[in-house]
Design an enzyme around this catalytic site. Structure first.
Site, PDB file in Angstrom:
ATOM      1  N   CYS A 161       2.161   0.271  12.010  1.00  0.00           N
ATOM      2  CA  CYS A 161       3.383   0.670  11.309  1.00  0.00           C
ATOM      3  C   CYS A 161       4.310   1.491  12.201  1.00  0.00           C
ATOM      4  O   CYS A 161       5.449   1.741  11.842  1.00  0.00           O
ATOM      5  CB  CYS A 161       3.029   1.467  10.057  1.00  0.00           C
ATOM      6  SG  CYS A 161       2.022   0.545   8.887  1.00  0.00           S
ATOM      7  N   THR A 196       9.082  -8.041 -12.113  1.00  0.00           N
ATOM      8  CA  THR A 196       8.450  -9.345 -12.249  1.00  0.00           C
ATOM      9  C   THR A 196       7.264  -9.465 -11.301  1.00  0.00           C
ATOM     10  O   THR A 196       7.382  -9.186 -10.107  1.00  0.00           O
ATOM     11  CB  THR A 196       9.463 -10.467 -11.949  1.00  0.00           C
ATOM     12  OG1 THR A 196      10.576 -10.332 -12.837  1.00  0.00           O
ATOM     13  CG2 THR A 196       8.827 -11.831 -12.123  1.00  0.00           C
ATOM     14  N   GLY A 218       0.816  -1.204   0.000  1.00  0.00           N
ATOM     15  CA  GLY A 218       0.000   0.000   0.000  1.00  0.00           C
ATOM     16  C   GLY A 218       0.851   1.255   0.000  1.00  0.00           C
ATOM     17  O   GLY A 218       0.489   2.266  -0.618  1.00  0.00           O
ATOM     18  N   ASN A 261      -6.449   4.219   9.821  1.00  0.00           N
ATOM     19  CA  ASN A 261      -5.846   2.965  10.261  1.00  0.00           C
ATOM     20  C   ASN A 261      -5.712   2.857  11.774  1.00  0.00           C
ATOM     21  O   ASN A 261      -5.437   1.774  12.292  1.00  0.00           O
ATOM     22  CB  ASN A 261      -4.471   2.774   9.613  1.00  0.00           C
ATOM     23  CG  ASN A 261      -3.578   3.978   9.774  1.00  0.00           C
ATOM     24  OD1 ASN A 261      -3.975   5.107   9.487  1.00  0.00           O
ATOM     25  ND2 ASN A 261      -2.358   3.764  10.225  1.00  0.00           N
ATOM     26  N   SER A 307      -4.315  -2.919   0.022  1.00  0.00           N
ATOM     27  CA  SER A 307      -3.171  -3.765   0.356  1.00  0.00           C
ATOM     28  C   SER A 307      -3.660  -5.136   0.799  1.00  0.00           C
ATOM     29  O   SER A 307      -4.631  -5.244   1.558  1.00  0.00           O
ATOM     30  CB  SER A 307      -2.337  -3.118   1.463  1.00  0.00           C
ATOM     31  OG  SER A 307      -1.178  -3.879   1.742  1.00  0.00           O
ATOM     32  N   GLY A 308      -2.963  -6.176   0.335  1.00  0.00           N
ATOM     33  CA  GLY A 308      -3.422  -7.539   0.535  1.00  0.00           C
ATOM     34  C   GLY A 308      -3.586  -7.971   1.972  1.00  0.00           C
ATOM     35  O   GLY A 308      -4.585  -8.597   2.334  1.00  0.00           O
ATOM     36  N   HIS A 309      -2.616  -7.650   2.832  1.00  0.00           N
ATOM     37  CA  HIS A 309      -2.639  -8.221   4.171  1.00  0.00           C
ATOM     38  C   HIS A 309      -3.785  -7.708   5.027  1.00  0.00           C
ATOM     39  O   HIS A 309      -4.105  -8.301   6.053  1.00  0.00           O
ATOM     40  CB  HIS A 309      -1.299  -7.975   4.882  1.00  0.00           C
ATOM     41  CG  HIS A 309      -1.039  -6.555   5.258  1.00  0.00           C
ATOM     42  ND1 HIS A 309      -0.749  -5.577   4.342  1.00  0.00           N
ATOM     43  CD2 HIS A 309      -1.020  -5.949   6.463  1.00  0.00           C
ATOM     44  CE1 HIS A 309      -0.557  -4.429   4.961  1.00  0.00           C
ATOM     45  NE2 HIS A 309      -0.717  -4.624   6.252  1.00  0.00           N
TER      46      HIS A 309
END
Length: 350
Positions: free
Chosen positions: A281, A193, A28, A107, A155-157
């Protein structure tokens, strides 16, 4: 690659956008940087940026770096409940603004901000609007009809996908320079990649987030409310930070007067309870949360803010256990605090 295309379609379904408007990223924070830096480079004649005082450090630090380079940066303030000063925002927004970057939900407190209105005001002025929506998927509506922004980061997590993968909606036709140059991955918009297994995981997580939306807003919300009420009822020095009406269904932020949040976390951890002091964070930092400070929380509470986040994997038994542990932890720390000598603690039931 077929598996990446399928994942992209699943993420696009979350936003109700076209798959070619989805770009996969590593985090993110990368998305926030991509949006702000890419827009500033695309509009070099515009030297004004708007954000808020309660953003994630990925946004705040990026904007502060531009302020040091001579850009005018407006940090929109909040009131005592963490609600944005929309009058200040409207007064600050001009056609000379390069980008507005405001989060969808905070957050730390879970506060939900009026990003739909903000995006529409930006559109009227021809200003690029970016929304950090990392906290939102599966909990509040994510589609671009609700949030007509130019860019949105997730963001995935935060929705049970692996750490290290994220996605960004970039509205077709949006002027934004690439943050990472190199190969032609992601249609030339993000070189490097692609992390195929994690991308597949993010696609599945977005699919499940839509499926479990109702549970997050009913059962999970009920568990959060029960936990919060239990803490407030049994701990006299507990106070909720933030807007208790307009917030995520899974988050509560509670300040405990006279004690340090880090000490609370240490004792909770010993009992197998995971929490955070301020934002995750900022773990390891003894500085009080910038979000809590921006809200003007009193000195006696500012260091004792504790964020509790629930998910669909939590149970009634988890809440029972937390409500058994919390009063004992807080009372023990109050006994050690030199600032609470004059208070009269309420009796605790064993």
């Amino acid at each position: 690659m077929e598996s990446v295309d399928e994942a992209r379609a699943k993420v696009a379904a979350l936003f109700k956008c076209s798959p070619d408007e989805i770009v996969f990223l590593g985090s993110g924070s990368e998305g926030d940087n991509h949006a702000i830096k890419g827009t500033v480079e695309a509009y070099p004649e515009r030297r004004h940026i708007i954000t808020s005082r309660v953003e994630h450090p990925a946004v705040l630090h990026t904007c502060q770096n531009y302020a040091r380079k001579g850009y005018r940066v407006t940090m929109v303030g909040v009131d005592g409940q963490g609600r944005l000063d929309m009058d200040q925002f409207r007064d600050s927004l001009t056609e000379e603004t390069a980008i507005v970057s405001i989060m969808y939900a905070n957050n730390e407190t879970g506060n939900i901000y009026p990003v739909g209105e903000i995006a529409r005001l930006c559109r009227e002025k021809g200003v690029v609007c970016h929304v950090d929506a990392v906290q939102a998927p599966g909990k509040i509506p994510m589609d671009i009809d609700t949030i007509p922004a130019d860019m949105i980061t997730i963001s995935g997590h935060k929705l049970h996908a692996p750490k290290g993968v994220a996605a960004m909606y970039i509205r077709r036709g949006t002027r934004v320079r690439n943050l990472i140059s190199g190969g032609h991955q992601e249609s030339g918009r993000r070189a490097g990649t692609e992390n195929v297994p994690y991308i597949v995981g993010l696609g599945k997580a977005c699919e499940l987030a839509q499926t479990n939306f109702s549970e997050e807003n009913t059962r999970v919300k009920m568990l959060r409310d029960r936990l919060e009420k239990g803490i407030l009822d049994t701990i006299e020095v507990a106070n909720v930070n933030g807007d208790r009406e307009h917030r995520l269904p899974n988050t509560t932020n509670i300040s405990f007067e006279y004690i340090e949040g880090e000490a609370i976390l240490l004792l909770l951890d010993q009992h197998g309870i995971c929490a955070s002091s301020g934002s995750a964070c900022s773990s390891g930092s003894l500085e009080p949360s910038h979000v809590i400070r921006a809200m003007g929380v009193p000195f006696t509470r500012v260091h004792g803010s504790t964020r509790l986040s629930l998910s669909r994997y939590n149970t009634e038994e988890d809440i029972d256990y937390a409500l058994e542990v919390f009063p004992k932890v807080v009372e023990r720390l109050l006994e050690l605090s030199p600032y609470s000598k004059d208070r009269q603690p309420k009796p605790l039931q064993e």
